[in-house]
Design an enzyme around this catalytic site. Sequence first.
Site, PDB file in Angstrom:
ATOM      1  N   LYS A 144       2.810  11.211  -3.317  1.00 14.64           N
ATOM      2  CA  LYS A 144       1.772  10.543  -4.119  1.00 14.64           C
ATOM      3  C   LYS A 144       0.915  11.560  -4.874  1.00 14.64           C
ATOM      4  CE  LYS A 144      -1.703   6.899  -3.474  1.00 14.64           C
ATOM      5  NZ  LYS A 144      -2.258   6.016  -2.442  1.00 14.64           N
ATOM      6  N   ASP A 178     -13.097   5.227   1.007  1.00 16.18           N
ATOM      7  CA  ASP A 178     -11.661   5.234   1.310  1.00 16.18           C
ATOM      8  C   ASP A 178     -11.138   6.668   1.322  1.00 16.18           C
ATOM      9  OD1 ASP A 178      -8.924   5.014   1.373  1.00 16.18           O
ATOM     10  OD2 ASP A 178      -8.756   3.642  -0.313  1.00 16.18           O
ATOM     11  N   GLU A 193      -7.288   0.450  -4.556  1.00 17.14           N
ATOM     12  CA  GLU A 193      -7.296   0.363  -3.092  1.00 17.14           C
ATOM     13  C   GLU A 193      -8.636  -0.121  -2.513  1.00 17.14           C
ATOM     14  OE1 GLU A 193      -5.775   4.220  -2.082  1.00 17.14           O
ATOM     15  OE2 GLU A 193      -3.799   3.700  -2.873  1.00 17.14           O
ATOM     16  N   ASP A 213       0.872  -1.164   0.000  1.00 17.00           N
ATOM     17  CA  ASP A 213       0.000   0.000   0.000  1.00 17.00           C
ATOM     18  C   ASP A 213       0.916   1.222   0.000  1.00 17.00           C
ATOM     19  OD1 ASP A 213      -1.698   2.094   0.485  1.00 17.00           O
ATOM     20  OD2 ASP A 213      -2.461   1.328   2.408  1.00 17.00           O
TER      21      ASP A 213
END
Lengths: 623, 198
Positions: free
Chosen positions: A86, A207, A185, A25
């Site tokens: 990210k 999420d 994800e 992850d």
Amino acid sequence: MALLQISEPGMSTNPHEHRLAVGIDLGTTNSLVASVRSGMAETLPDAEGRHLLPSVVHYSADGVTVGHEAKRRAALDPLNTIASVKRLMGRGVEDLKTLNGHIPYEFVAGEGGVPRIRTAGGDVTPVQVSAEILKVLRERAEASLGGELSGAVITVPAYFDDAQRQATKDAATLAGLNVFRLLNEPTAAAIAYGLDKGQEGVIAVYDLGGGTFDISILRLSKGVFQVLATGGDSALGGDDFDRAIAEWIMQEAGMAGESDHQRMRKLMMDACAAKEALSDSDETELSIQVAGDQVWNGCITCEQMNCLIEPLINKTLAACRRALRDAGVERDEVIDVVMVGGSTRVPHVRQRVAEFFGREPRVDIDPDRVVAVGAALQADVLAGNKPDEEMLLLDVIPLSLGIETMGGLVEHIIPRNTTIPVARAQEFTTFKDGQTAMALHVVQGERDVVDYNRSLARFTLRGIPPMVAGAARIRVTFQVDADGLLNVSAREELSGAHASIEVKPSYGLTDSEIETMLRDSMSHAREDMEARRLREQQVEADRVIEALDAALAADGEALLEAAERQAIDAARERLVAARADGDAETIKRAIQGVEKAGEAFVARRMNQSIRKAMAGHRVEEFE
Amino acid sequence: MAAARASTSEAHGAPVIPVNLDFSQNHFELMGLPVSFALDRAALEDAYRRLQGQLHPDRFAQSGDQERRLAVQGAAWVNEAYATLKDDTRRARYLLTLKGVEFNDERDTASDPAFLMEQMELREALEEAPEAADPLGRLDALSGDIAARRSALSAQFAEALDADRVDEAKTLVLKMRFYDKLRDEARRTAERLEDELL
């Protein structure tokens, strides 16, 4: 090298058949690596027992540090400490302008429009920064699993576009990982929940991470995870909560709009701490360094914070509404809502999501770890360790893919939420007499006007035979693989002229850049390799000692003469010593020593177990 | 249909593509369904999951390049068949192409004046919806209306196809497409309104 591990016939577990595979992850704030061991998926801790690796990389003239140590340096040396990288993945220099003000780094334009961040350790791309994080996780996994990884499943936000996915894959390649699959994800989270609970029906995965928000609507049926629709915002997350709180503090404390980087970074950390404190108390004290030694003391209540983050939560709920509509599912059909991401710890988020879906969301798996755990389960299947596993993931593309047509408009060829892999073709024609080439511009996004979509690639089809306008038949084929990555080809049907492009987006890395980076990393490769070989041999030594001790305990008395036993014990001692402070080569030789000393013992144990097995057979045959 | 579980290749212990992956099958044959407009949705869902269970590239992660490429193609083909059969308009159109009817997206259009008038009115209603007192409620009502009219056309199509009146059937498919576009437009308008409400 499992000479000493003898298993009963029929229970053979050849260690070489089990391929080491991990799920990673790669998060905005923290990253994790997980693997399936003895049938259980678990996140792997570092040497100090910490599972979360802060996604922070610090660059200095002396080298690179990643994780906790880098995070500690963030406040002191913000310009050289890259956090939340990210958010920059797959983004071009132009995109960064819109994110500006939020990002304290100095950018320089690189080759092919790839932005580079200026640090004391040289200019680096977001892909390189991510690769550093992945490298640390790879090494952690190889050390604790004791061998080279056969591959990894790396998770990405479902809402990541093609450029962001490609950048993530590039980073993994750079980190020396074999990517089995890029996995969304929310889908990973659903795997972690669904497999455990054996659910059937429609579920929603909400999420909210540090920097991204995803909503996915899935149908679970007989081991098949079918994503019906997905949506979200690849630039919305817990960081934005912090920013909203920080801005409130600045206002309350009368701080100037633009302070220096160091103070801003400190303020963001204070804001984050306040947010976390308000997860389980109604108010929290603030003590903020305003300017110089001047300190502002104040207090923020839960209610105030909820007001500040309300608009952000509303944005996520609008995306939920849209995803449900795309899925063709009513709210009351959703039998379960799964919460993922550290930001879902904020009570107000949980409350609003519960109100929206009319049910309490599930939070039983640690929201920080659930994605990595799901990815590990999928990696185990893809590595071929579970040949009878029926689990199957059917994912979708999050954003429509299309071609620019005359007048700057977009012709969508594959609409969003189409299940992948998918191949679709559309015919276009020339608009001028005698036109021999056609420029193709591949875009991703929902808008009809090209400028509002993400530009993925441009290429040209040449060699069209001159014809009158509208006579040529140009067939453009879009192919998206199971990772969600796009390939486009064009062909003139009458002449057979052909052109194709693997969509390496303009914001990805050029091949020459990847080459340079790989060369750079080669210079460190020798040291890396030495360290790795040592670790591998240490792990192997532990295994041999453990197996030997077990074998001696079981059959040492019965099968060994005193002198033989002595020789084996001596070899064992040498291995223990080598394991403690020898280099890789010394350990390897000591292992071979143990194997040589134990050869006869192993052969006798083998014979004994065969005799037992045959005896067992005979008994069965008599019955 | 292929065996429930693909056999095992000796080399890697990885599955192999079922040999009878036959790209010449039509979408109905692939899914093991009768060639008809009436659709057994549950049977389609079952067949779809079963086929993807055999063909999805994830089943071939440890196989050779060629098998993996074939798996991507096979899975894409199954996805296409599923998407085509699941949607009324696409299924209707596909049934006609199986009968040799050709469609030309540039030229084909509905020409029935009363129908076009009705379309214009619906389009106007859509455009005015954002000004309504309860714009989202108004859009919901319009969407329901559009869906009802479209399903009436579906019923007419099934009849025409059964009676082999292909020209009439084709005209109905073209009309169904108008409603699909209105439906998409209504959806986009609703999304835009929701975004503005934030």
